[in-house]
Design an enzyme around this catalytic site. Sequence first.
Site, PDB file in Angstrom:
ATOM      1  CG  ASP A 175      -6.747   1.220  -0.829  1.00 46.80           C
ATOM      2  OD1 ASP A 175      -5.587   1.095  -1.273  1.00 46.80           O
ATOM      3  OD2 ASP A 175      -7.132   0.694   0.235  1.00 46.80           O
ATOM      4  CB  CYS A 197      -0.976  -0.001   1.171  1.00 42.47           C
ATOM      5  SG  CYS A 197      -0.182   0.100   2.809  1.00 42.47           S
ATOM      6  CG  HIS A 257      -4.286   0.222   4.226  1.00 36.98           C
ATOM      7  ND1 HIS A 257      -3.516  -0.347   3.245  1.00 36.98           N
ATOM      8  CD2 HIS A 257      -5.468   0.557   3.631  1.00 36.98           C
ATOM      9  CE1 HIS A 257      -4.200  -0.383   2.109  1.00 36.98           C
ATOM     10  NE2 HIS A 257      -5.381   0.172   2.317  1.00 36.98           N
TER      11      HIS A 257
END
Length: 292
Positions: free
Chosen positions: A141, A87, A126
Amino acid sequence: MTTTLPRSALHDTAQWETSPLDLDAYLARIDYRGPLAPTLSTLRELQRAHLAAVPFENLEIVTGGEIRLDLERLQDKLVRRRRGGYCHEQNTLFATVLDRLGFVVAGRSARILMGDDADKVTPLGHTILNVTLAGRQWLVDVGVGNVGPREPIALELGVEARHGHWEYRLERSSLGYWLLRHHRHDGWFNLYQFSDEPYYRADYEEQNYLASHHPDSPFVRRIVAQHNGAEERLALTDLELKIFRPGQAPELQRLDAEALPQILRERFGLVLAPQQEAALLRRAESLVEASA
């Protein structure tokens, strides 16, 4: 030829290191030839193209390398060497691209749940993005592996989004955070929760160090590669490959250690340097020995 686009005065370009970005190389990497105007349609198509081309993986860590978030390292790894990342890498690079294209994009940080109850307080760690378009905010995302959204999700309470065959919902958790849920074959599954507090590159550098060095980090302990496909999703963990299809229980395949490089090439589009492949095979063979 270098693609040049107008910039917005609203942008904090230093946050995303926009000026050194090789936009043309990135667009070629994800095989994107569509419009570049900062619209919702462009954002949606860029997210889909990125997910199709760039897998989620931690192979640099398990083969003895280092994960860095400066733009030169990100471009070298994810663009020039056609590798993937997790991420912090993927969303930092994607935010830089969006910023160059004129989107208003800010960083956020989420608490991963992956099925845990939403009243459980998990650590921040995250990286996600917040994109503002015409006064409306969107969750973006590209870095949550094979279970993440394939398109922007409007940041509005109770919104439900269908991305092809895959469904998502935004709720509020009992802790007062935004809660992103994914509908699987066995019901709604909690992915992560997050607040509206802004986060910056300095925050992600610290989180990245913990993710890539802490002995309890799943990215230190396991071999991980995932792909978020439109019709099929893949999750490799050590020597187990799970294949997810809409509305079905996952199919599990157990792999031999020597099959791992071929699986990474054929199923994830990942080609390692010879020394990295040798290190990966040693790691895989040690897993076999440990289970014997």
